[in-house]
Design a protein around this motif. Structure first.
Motif, mmCIF file in Angstrom:
data_model
loop_
_atom_site.group_PDB
_atom_site.id
_atom_site.type_symbol
_atom_site.label_atom_id
_atom_site.label_comp_id
_atom_site.label_asym_id
_atom_site.label_seq_id
_atom_site.Cartn_x
_atom_site.Cartn_y
_atom_site.Cartn_z
ATOM 1 N N GLU A 412 -10.178 -24.837 34.156
ATOM 2 C CA GLU A 412 -8.970 -24.187 33.926
ATOM 3 C C GLU A 412 -8.583 -23.485 35.270
ATOM 4 N N ARG A 413 -9.432 -23.190 36.301
ATOM 5 C CA ARG A 413 -8.997 -22.339 37.549
ATOM 6 C C ARG A 413 -8.167 -23.462 38.337
ATOM 7 N N SER A 414 -8.586 -24.501 38.666
ATOM 8 C CA SER A 414 -7.819 -25.365 39.586
ATOM 9 C C SER A 414 -6.631 -26.294 38.908
ATOM 10 N N LYS A 415 -6.872 -26.100 37.548
ATOM 11 C CA LYS A 415 -5.848 -27.223 36.492
ATOM 12 C C LYS A 415 -5.841 -28.502 36.968
ATOM 13 N N LYS A 416 -7.058 -28.950 37.078
ATOM 14 C CA LYS A 416 -7.266 -30.379 37.498
ATOM 15 C C LYS A 416 -8.471 -31.060 36.513
ATOM 16 N N PHE A 417 -8.411 -32.213 36.605
ATOM 17 C CA PHE A 417 -9.757 -32.962 36.081
ATOM 18 C C PHE A 417 -10.704 -33.375 37.063
ATOM 19 N N ASN A 418 -11.863 -33.666 36.570
ATOM 20 C CA ASN A 418 -12.792 -34.284 37.703
ATOM 21 C C ASN A 418 -12.452 -35.676 37.897
ATOM 22 N N ILE A 419 -11.702 -36.340 36.990
ATOM 23 C CA ILE A 419 -11.292 -37.828 37.188
ATOM 24 C C ILE A 419 -9.859 -37.747 37.947
ATOM 25 N N SER A 420 -9.664 -38.210 38.796
ATOM 26 C CA SER A 420 -8.249 -38.317 39.514
ATOM 27 C C SER A 420 -7.395 -38.970 38.646
ATOM 28 N N GLU A 421 -7.509 -40.239 38.102
ATOM 29 C CA GLU A 421 -6.481 -40.840 37.268
ATOM 30 C C GLU A 421 -6.146 -39.855 36.051
ATOM 31 N N ALA A 422 -6.930 -38.996 35.564
ATOM 32 C CA ALA A 422 -6.234 -38.033 34.406
ATOM 33 C C ALA A 422 -5.231 -37.222 34.710
ATOM 34 N N ASN A 423 -5.260 -36.609 36.073
ATOM 35 C CA ASN A 423 -4.439 -35.567 36.564
ATOM 36 C C ASN A 423 -2.857 -35.983 36.508
ATOM 37 N N LYS A 424 -2.692 -37.277 36.446
ATOM 38 C CA LYS A 424 -1.315 -37.670 36.399
ATOM 39 C C LYS A 424 -0.639 -37.429 35.081
ATOM 40 N N TYR A 425 -1.446 -36.998 33.958
ATOM 41 C CA TYR A 425 -0.944 -36.712 32.529
ATOM 42 C C TYR A 425 -0.751 -35.314 32.391
ATOM 43 N N ILE A 426 -1.154 -34.751 33.248
ATOM 44 C CA ILE A 426 -1.112 -33.007 33.095
ATOM 45 C C ILE A 426 0.382 -32.555 33.286
ATOM 46 N N ARG A 427 1.138 -33.033 34.199
ATOM 47 C CA ARG A 427 2.504 -32.542 34.264
ATOM 48 C C ARG A 427 3.470 -33.668 33.915
ATOM 49 N N PRO A 428 4.707 -33.749 33.236
ATOM 50 C CA PRO A 428 5.488 -34.696 33.174
ATOM 51 C C PRO A 428 6.428 -34.641 34.361
ATOM 52 N N SER A 429 6.913 -35.831 34.546
ATOM 53 C CA SER A 429 8.212 -35.841 35.611
ATOM 54 C C SER A 429 9.570 -35.738 34.958
ATOM 55 N N TYR A 430 10.359 -34.700 34.994
ATOM 56 C CA TYR A 430 11.476 -34.541 34.395
ATOM 57 C C TYR A 430 12.928 -35.342 34.821
ATOM 58 N N ARG A 431 13.389 -35.869 34.092
ATOM 59 C CA ARG A 431 14.652 -36.582 34.442
ATOM 60 C C ARG A 431 15.714 -35.859 34.658
ATOM 61 N N ASN A 432 16.516 -35.956 35.860
ATOM 62 C CA ASN A 432 17.702 -35.108 36.162
ATOM 63 C C ASN A 432 18.887 -35.406 35.134
ATOM 64 N N PRO A 433 19.676 -34.193 34.804
ATOM 65 C CA PRO A 433 19.506 -33.252 35.440
ATOM 66 C C PRO A 433 18.678 -31.867 34.992
ATOM 67 N N TRP A 434 17.659 -32.279 34.240
ATOM 68 C CA TRP A 434 16.834 -31.232 33.757
ATOM 69 C C TRP A 434 15.387 -31.020 34.619
ATOM 70 N N LYS A 435 15.291 -29.739 35.024
ATOM 71 C CA LYS A 435 14.307 -29.333 35.621
ATOM 72 C C LYS A 435 13.154 -28.785 35.092
ATOM 73 N N PHE A 436 11.966 -29.144 35.599
ATOM 74 C CA PHE A 436 10.821 -28.483 35.055
ATOM 75 C C PHE A 436 10.568 -26.866 35.207
ATOM 76 N N PRO A 437 10.303 -26.051 34.176
ATOM 77 C CA PRO A 437 10.590 -24.570 34.208
ATOM 78 C C PRO A 437 9.443 -23.985 35.321
ATOM 79 N N GLU A 438 9.664 -23.420 36.345
ATOM 80 C CA GLU A 438 8.527 -22.841 37.226
ATOM 81 C C GLU A 438 8.449 -21.479 36.856
#
Length: 438
Positions: A412-438
């Motif tokens: 929870e602190r690092s917001k990451k998994f112990n398996i690097s491949e899993a990290n690609k599923y944490i945050r989706p890539s948004y298609r333009n013109p939509w922006k991920f809310p920061e």
């Protein structure tokens, strides 16, 4: 002996002082009383996503005399027109209609927004609603990814909004009484909760040919921040949740409801020590669904397990229930679904109990939310934080299978998994013109 619901309530009252009673238990009893609100207490509502659960939610809102629906939004003009006509007949005034949810949020006279869109749209619409000063009733799962859930929690906190996630079992007397029983200790030491959901609708026929979207559908807006793709009816109304860009299958549909009960039963507020998961398209391998028709997930804790299982394409399950949750204790086994919960004693170590539902979970959930909106009390029956917790458990289960089933640990602190491949599923890539809310 078999104890019915009324008898159970009477007998459990004597034990209340020694039980860990859920924090919302006191508010449950108050929602049975209907009060006509003065005009100053009118709650003006707008609905985004009118086809299915969004419409069901709005219908529950409109059972309250103080609620008015001023606006509807949907990308399907046919559905939008039909719903507007229905509201005209029921409330005597036709709501304004929109194809772009942002125009609805521009309305200063709307107090509450109901979000009933597919999962991939929840995050943007929720964050924008909070920015616009609206309180939000959002359908479950909270969002379609871990990072989107985090963004929604942050937005609700930043803009000080009242939020109810549509996990209505949190407002059900049946479930509160079950939790009260579990926390009483009568079931003994509980070592495991097993959760399952087996439904035919989650397994599909092979994918048919692509086609043009219906003329009344704004498919480009429906896709929103997800990748551009050609329209196919099997990925649209009623079946979108079986495709990764839009949903997560049975574990994010039914799973958030039922895993919520298991987490509540054990008072879990954090991530598991580790997660082991397996599954695939085993029952219908050529089906159009991308999500898993067969799946098993084990969440490991210090001294107990929570297990999830789904089998899409069959509708049978343990104790004759195609969905449910059971708790295994030294004194017996408790089995529950939305119809009832029942205790099966182990060698007469406790009494047999059967408690049936009164079927009012959804109305109570909406009533609880409206009460919190009026009083500005943030502790709704299912807060955005609890919605996030349950959604993360579901997403981690899916990610575990998608990455090969190794022991998965989410920090929870690092917001990451112990398996690097899993990290690609944490945050989706948004298609333009939509922006991920920061």
């Amino acid at each position: 002996m078999i104890i019915n619901r009324r008898t159970f309530i009477k007998s459990s009252a004597a034990l209340a002082a020694g039980m860990a009673v859920p924090s919302m238990a006191r508010s449950i009893s108050s929602v049975n009383v209907s009060h006509a609100a003065p005009p100053s207490d009118t709650v003006n509502v707008g609905l985004i996503g009118c086809r299915s659960m969004g419409w069901s939610d709005l219908s529950a809102f409109l059972n309250h005399k103080e609620v008015r629906c001023l606006a509807l939004c949907d990308i399907d003009a046919g559905i939008l027109s039909a719903r507007a006509e229905e509201l005209m007949r029921s409330q005597g005034k036709k709501p304004d209609t929109y194809g772009d949810y942002r125009r609805l949020l521009d309305r200063k006279d709307i107090d509450v927004v109901i979000i009933g869109t597919p999962d991939h749209w929840h995050c943007l619409q929720f964050v924008d609603a909070c920015k616009a000063g609206k309180d939000v009733y959002v359908e479950k799962p909270l969002a379609n990814s871990i990072a989107e859930c985090d963004a929604m929690v942050a937005a609700a906190k930043k803009y000080n909004r009242i939020v109810q996630v549509g996990q209505q079992q949190r407002s059900g007397n049946l479930w509160h009484e079950m939790i009260e029983y579990l926390h009483s200790g009568k079931l003994g030491k509980i070592s495991k909760a097993h959760v399952w959901a087996n439904f035919n609708y989650a397994a599909m026929a092979p994918l048919g040919p692509d086609a043009s979207a219906p003329q009344e559908v704004d498919f480009e807006t429906w896709l929103g921040p997800t990748p551009k793709i050609v329209f196919n009816a099997q990925r649209f109304h009623g079946s979108w949740r079986m495709f990764w860009n839009y949903g997560g299958g049975l574990i994010t549909d039914w799973g958030v409801h039922l895993l919520d009960m298991a987490l509540w039963g054990f008072n879990v507020k954090n991530m598991p020590l580790k997660t082991l998961a397996g599954g695939g398209k085993f029952l219908i391998p050529d089906g159009a669904h991308e999500t898993f028709d067969t799946m098993s997930v084990t969440y490991q804790f210090d001294d107990f397990l929570i297990e999830w299982e789904n089998n899409a394409g069959v509708e049978t399950g343990p104790y004759g229930k195609n969905y449910g949750v059971l708790f295994r204790g030294t004194n017996g086994t408790l089995v529950a679904n939305r119809e009832d919960w029942e205790v099966y004693p182990e060698n007469n170590r406790t009494e047999a109990v059967k408690v049936r539902t009164d079927g009012k979970d959804h109305p109570r959930h909406v009533t609880n939310f409206l009460e919190c909106v009026k009083t500005r009390h943030p502790a709704t029956s299912c807060t955005v934080e609890n919605g996030r917790l349950c959604a993360l458990y579901a997403h981690i289960g899916n990610i575990g299978v998608r990455t090969g089933g190794g022991a998965l640990i989410y920090d929870e602190r690092s917001k990451k998994f112990n398996i690097s491949e899993a990290n690609k599923y944490i945050r989706p890539s948004y298609r333009n013109p939509w922006k991920f809310p920061e």
